[in-house]
Motif scaffolding. Structure first.
Motif, PDB file in Angstrom:
ATOM      1  N   ASN A 105       0.645  -1.292  -0.097  1.00  0.00           N
ATOM      2  CA  ASN A 105      -0.087  -0.033  -0.017  1.00  0.00           C
ATOM      3  C   ASN A 105       0.845   1.346   0.124  1.00  0.00           C
ATOM      4  OD1 ASN A 105      -2.555  -1.198  -0.163  1.00  0.00           O
ATOM      5  ND2 ASN A 105      -2.275  -1.789   2.116  1.00  0.00           N
ATOM      6  N   VAL A 106       1.909   1.209  -0.627  1.00  0.00           N
ATOM      7  CA  VAL A 106       2.804   2.446  -0.948  1.00  0.00           C
ATOM      8  C   VAL A 106       2.287   2.982  -2.372  1.00  0.00           C
ATOM      9  CG1 VAL A 106       5.134   3.429  -1.101  1.00  0.00           C
ATOM     10  CG2 VAL A 106       4.639   1.407   0.642  1.00  0.00           C
ATOM     11  N   VAL A 107       2.328   4.372  -2.259  1.00  0.00           N
ATOM     12  CA  VAL A 107       1.764   4.830  -3.513  1.00  0.00           C
ATOM     13  C   VAL A 107       3.002   5.581  -4.188  1.00  0.00           C
ATOM     14  CG1 VAL A 107       0.114   6.416  -4.738  1.00  0.00           C
ATOM     15  CG2 VAL A 107      -0.407   5.235  -2.652  1.00  0.00           C
ATOM     16  N   VAL A 108       3.316   5.062  -5.490  1.00  0.00           N
ATOM     17  CA  VAL A 108       4.211   5.760  -6.242  1.00  0.00           C
ATOM     18  C   VAL A 108       3.581   6.410  -7.549  1.00  0.00           C
ATOM     19  CG1 VAL A 108       6.329   5.252  -7.592  1.00  0.00           C
ATOM     20  CG2 VAL A 108       5.825   3.982  -5.734  1.00  0.00           C
ATOM     21  N   TRP A 109       3.783   7.699  -7.790  1.00  0.00           N
ATOM     22  CA  TRP A 109       3.228   8.242  -9.078  1.00  0.00           C
ATOM     23  C   TRP A 109       4.503   9.061  -9.746  1.00  0.00           C
ATOM     24  CZ3 TRP A 109       2.472   9.780  -4.134  1.00  0.00           C
ATOM     25  CH2 TRP A 109       2.700  11.285  -3.594  1.00  0.00           C
ATOM     26  N   LEU A 110       3.900   9.589 -10.916  1.00  0.00           N
ATOM     27  CA  LEU A 110       4.876  10.103 -11.762  1.00  0.00           C
ATOM     28  C   LEU A 110       4.326  11.576 -12.280  1.00  0.00           C
ATOM     29  CD1 LEU A 110       5.847   7.460 -14.407  1.00  0.00           C
ATOM     30  CD2 LEU A 110       7.044   8.004 -12.193  1.00  0.00           C
ATOM     31  N   THR A 155       4.243  -7.926  -1.576  1.00  0.00           N
ATOM     32  CA  THR A 155       5.711  -8.093  -1.620  1.00  0.00           C
ATOM     33  C   THR A 155       6.402  -6.734  -2.176  1.00  0.00           C
ATOM     34  OG1 THR A 155       5.251  -8.656  -3.989  1.00  0.00           O
ATOM     35  CG2 THR A 155       5.331 -10.421  -2.346  1.00  0.00           C
ATOM     36  N   GLY A 156       5.644  -5.821  -2.005  1.00  0.00           N
ATOM     37  CA  GLY A 156       6.615  -4.359  -2.626  1.00  0.00           C
ATOM     38  C   GLY A 156       6.535  -4.141  -4.094  1.00  0.00           C
ATOM     39  N   GLY A 157       6.051  -5.037  -4.908  1.00  0.00           N
ATOM     40  CA  GLY A 157       6.062  -4.600  -6.248  1.00  0.00           C
ATOM     41  C   GLY A 157       5.093  -3.642  -6.708  1.00  0.00           C
ATOM     42  N   VAL A 158       5.495  -2.634  -7.441  1.00  0.00           N
ATOM     43  CA  VAL A 158       4.792  -1.672  -7.813  1.00  0.00           C
ATOM     44  C   VAL A 158       4.858  -1.451  -9.563  1.00  0.00           C
ATOM     45  CG1 VAL A 158       4.055   0.896  -8.111  1.00  0.00           C
ATOM     46  CG2 VAL A 158       5.314  -0.226  -5.903  1.00  0.00           C
ATOM     47  N   ALA A 159       3.748  -1.488 -10.210  1.00  0.00           N
ATOM     48  CA  ALA A 159       3.730  -1.194 -11.740  1.00  0.00           C
ATOM     49  C   ALA A 159       2.887  -0.062 -11.932  1.00  0.00           C
ATOM     50  CB  ALA A 159       3.254  -2.499 -12.456  1.00  0.00           C
ATOM     51  N   ILE A 160       3.208   0.975 -12.929  1.00  0.00           N
ATOM     52  CA  ILE A 160       2.495   1.977 -13.660  1.00  0.00           C
ATOM     53  C   ILE A 160       2.425   1.679 -15.012  1.00  0.00           C
ATOM     54  CG2 ILE A 160       2.512   4.416 -13.513  1.00  0.00           C
ATOM     55  CD1 ILE A 160       4.291   4.804 -11.143  1.00  0.00           C
ATOM     56  N   HIS A 161       1.412   1.667 -15.508  1.00  0.00           N
ATOM     57  CA  HIS A 161       1.186   1.256 -17.094  1.00  0.00           C
ATOM     58  C   HIS A 161       0.802   2.435 -17.989  1.00  0.00           C
ATOM     59  CE1 HIS A 161       0.555  -2.686 -15.023  1.00  0.00           C
ATOM     60  NE2 HIS A 161      -0.331  -2.361 -14.354  1.00  0.00           N
ATOM     61  N   ASN A 162       1.447   1.940 -18.946  1.00  0.00           N
ATOM     62  CA  ASN A 162       0.925   3.211 -20.082  1.00  0.00           C
ATOM     63  C   ASN A 162       1.477   4.295 -20.002  1.00  0.00           C
ATOM     64  OD1 ASN A 162      -0.545   0.865 -21.612  1.00  0.00           O
ATOM     65  ND2 ASN A 162      -2.323   1.444 -20.566  1.00  0.00           N
ATOM     66  N   VAL A 163       2.570   4.483 -19.681  1.00  0.00           N
ATOM     67  CA  VAL A 163       3.347   5.909 -19.326  1.00  0.00           C
ATOM     68  C   VAL A 163       3.653   6.266 -20.719  1.00  0.00           C
ATOM     69  CG1 VAL A 163       5.021   7.443 -17.868  1.00  0.00           C
ATOM     70  CG2 VAL A 163       3.784   5.246 -17.391  1.00  0.00           C
ATOM     71  N   ALA A 187      -8.393   6.642   7.564  1.00  0.00           N
ATOM     72  CA  ALA A 187      -8.453   6.414   6.117  1.00  0.00           C
ATOM     73  C   ALA A 187      -7.347   7.256   5.646  1.00  0.00           C
ATOM     74  CB  ALA A 187      -9.491   6.095   5.310  1.00  0.00           C
ATOM     75  N   VAL A 188      -7.003   7.354   4.273  1.00  0.00           N
ATOM     76  CA  VAL A 188      -6.369   8.057   3.604  1.00  0.00           C
ATOM     77  C   VAL A 188      -6.874   8.461   2.129  1.00  0.00           C
ATOM     78  CG1 VAL A 188      -3.923   8.560   2.630  1.00  0.00           C
ATOM     79  CG2 VAL A 188      -4.185   7.323   4.720  1.00  0.00           C
ATOM     80  N   VAL A 189      -7.118   9.767   1.719  1.00  0.00           N
ATOM     81  CA  VAL A 189      -7.481   9.975   0.278  1.00  0.00           C
ATOM     82  C   VAL A 189      -6.454  10.681  -0.208  1.00  0.00           C
ATOM     83  CG1 VAL A 189      -8.873  11.087  -1.132  1.00  0.00           C
ATOM     84  CG2 VAL A 189      -9.814  10.119   1.011  1.00  0.00           C
ATOM     85  N   LEU A 190      -5.924  10.035  -1.529  1.00  0.00           N
ATOM     86  CA  LEU A 190      -4.850  10.769  -1.966  1.00  0.00           C
ATOM     87  C   LEU A 190      -5.218  11.146  -3.497  1.00  0.00           C
ATOM     88  CD1 LEU A 190      -1.930  11.420  -2.624  1.00  0.00           C
ATOM     89  CD2 LEU A 190      -1.301   9.072  -3.046  1.00  0.00           C
ATOM     90  N   ALA A 191      -5.401  12.496  -3.536  1.00  0.00           N
ATOM     91  CA  ALA A 191      -5.936  13.297  -4.800  1.00  0.00           C
ATOM     92  C   ALA A 191      -4.765  13.617  -5.786  1.00  0.00           C
ATOM     93  CB  ALA A 191      -6.837  14.510  -4.594  1.00  0.00           C
ATOM     94  N   LEU A 192      -4.454  13.138  -7.053  1.00  0.00           N
ATOM     95  CA  LEU A 192      -3.467  13.121  -7.588  1.00  0.00           C
ATOM     96  C   LEU A 192      -3.980  13.845  -9.259  1.00  0.00           C
ATOM     97  CD1 LEU A 192      -1.687   9.820  -7.693  1.00  0.00           C
ATOM     98  CD2 LEU A 192      -1.253  12.009  -6.278  1.00  0.00           C
ATOM     99  N   SER A 193      -3.222  14.606  -9.634  1.00  0.00           N
ATOM    100  CA  SER A 193      -3.370  15.454 -10.911  1.00  0.00           C
ATOM    101  C   SER A 193      -2.738  14.457 -12.156  1.00  0.00           C
ATOM    102  CB  SER A 193      -2.967  16.465 -11.093  1.00  0.00           C
ATOM    103  OG  SER A 193      -3.240  17.467  -9.944  1.00  0.00           O
ATOM    104  N   THR A 194      -2.293  13.283 -11.903  1.00  0.00           N
ATOM    105  CA  THR A 194      -1.838  12.556 -12.973  1.00  0.00           C
ATOM    106  C   THR A 194      -2.428  11.062 -12.799  1.00  0.00           C
ATOM    107  OG1 THR A 194       0.174  11.029 -13.753  1.00  0.00           O
ATOM    108  CG2 THR A 194       0.096  11.798 -11.503  1.00  0.00           C
ATOM    109  N   PRO A 195      -2.416  10.300 -13.918  1.00  0.00           N
ATOM    110  CA  PRO A 195      -3.229   8.819 -13.840  1.00  0.00           C
ATOM    111  C   PRO A 195      -1.853   7.950 -13.665  1.00  0.00           C
ATOM    112  CG  PRO A 195      -2.971   9.549 -16.158  1.00  0.00           C
ATOM    113  CD  PRO A 195      -2.691  10.905 -15.204  1.00  0.00           C
ATOM    114  N   TYR A 196      -0.754   8.417 -13.732  1.00  0.00           N
ATOM    115  CA  TYR A 196       0.310   7.609 -13.803  1.00  0.00           C
ATOM    116  C   TYR A 196       0.696   7.383 -12.321  1.00  0.00           C
ATOM    117  CZ  TYR A 196       0.846   8.890 -18.530  1.00  0.00           C
ATOM    118  OH  TYR A 196       0.600   9.221 -20.081  1.00  0.00           O
ATOM    119  N   PHE A 197       0.114   6.386 -11.540  1.00  0.00           N
ATOM    120  CA  PHE A 197       0.333   5.675 -10.287  1.00  0.00           C
ATOM    121  C   PHE A 197       0.134   4.251 -10.250  1.00  0.00           C
ATOM    122  CE2 PHE A 197      -4.413   6.035 -10.004  1.00  0.00           C
ATOM    123  CZ  PHE A 197      -4.435   4.990  -9.221  1.00  0.00           C
TER     124      PHE A 197
END
Length: 245
Positions: free
Chosen positions: A56-61, A172-180, A156-166
């Motif tokens: 549940n770690v959020v990574v965004w571009l 297991t810690g794996g993160v994937a951001i698709h169609n960048v 709870a947590v609400v994370l508002a982003l201005s990018t769809p790349y997250f």
């Protein structure tokens, strides 16, 4: 017989379609990373704290160039909701597009008072009864920690982003951001109970082209969980409850 002007117009249309086709069918690439938590450096556990986790770690571009083309978010079939039931918010983590409204239905048989006073969206919905709902529009990018003024165990947590790349990390810690799409991006990382061991690495700049990118390990240092150590909406400690709710 068609006029020369008509033939020229048709030819121009075909040329324009031919130029646009690569853009219309352009596919982005996948960006991956691995969240690693250094549990040996975890702080002394307090009540209501969970052990450090890579999940549940959020990574965004975030695009570095203003006005960079960004595809729309994937359509959400129903309104975004944080349901209050059994003295819990469900889901615990909600990532939404900036400017989106979130519903807060009360499905418990007693009152709730949802509020947030952190740096994201600040609001206080007041007391409202079972079977009713209230909504909040998250009109700016940021992280909002959500609480109930009656029940301290709710968070709870609400994370508002201005990018769809997250992407959100798995157990297991794996993160994937698709169609960048190609471009230069800043890497951003948020964790509920961790912070980057190397702040510079957590906000690295990555150049995306036509090949998949692996960001490598993102190492986190366990920290005190904000949701587990908070005050009520008046900035005071919660009073012990003397009833069944």
């Amino acid at each position: 017989m068609r006029s020369p002007q008509h033939s020229m117009a048709v030819l121009c249309c075909f040329l324009l379609l031919g130029l646009a086709a690569p853009q219309l069918h352009a596919q982005g690439v996948e960006v991956t990373a691995k969240i690693v938590v250094n549990k040996m450096l975890a702080p002394v556990a307090k009540k209501h704290t969970d052990p450090p986790s890579a999940a549940n770690v959020v990574v965004w571009l975030s695009a570095l160039k203003p006005g960079s083309p960004v595809p729309p978010w994937t359509a959400h079939p129903t309104p975004y909701r944080l349901v209050q039931k059994d003295k819990m918010f469900t889901p615990h983590l909600l990532v939404i597009p900036t400017g989106t409204s979130v519903q807060f239905p009360n499905e418990d048989p007693f009152f709730h008072n949802v509020f947030s006073l952190f740096n994201g969206k600040r609001f206080d919905l007041g007391l409202y009864e079972s079977g009713t709902t209230r909504s909040v529009r998250f009109d700016r990018e940021g992280i909002s920690y959500i609480f109930c003024n009656i029940h301290p165990e709710m968070g709870a947590v609400v994370l508002a982003l201005s990018t769809p790349y997250f992407g959100i990390s798995s157990e297991t810690g794996g993160v994937a951001i698709h169609n960048v799409l190609p471009g230069s991006y800043r890497v951003n990382v948020w964790s509920e109970n961790g912070q980057s061991i190397d702040p510079a690495a957590a906000e690295q700049v990555v150049q995306i082209s036509s090949e998949p990118v692996h960001l490598g390990n993102i190492s986190l240092l366990p920290t005190t969980n904000v949701l587990a150590n908070h005050k009520n909406k008046f900035g005071e400690d919660y009073q012990p409850s003397h009833d069944s709710h």
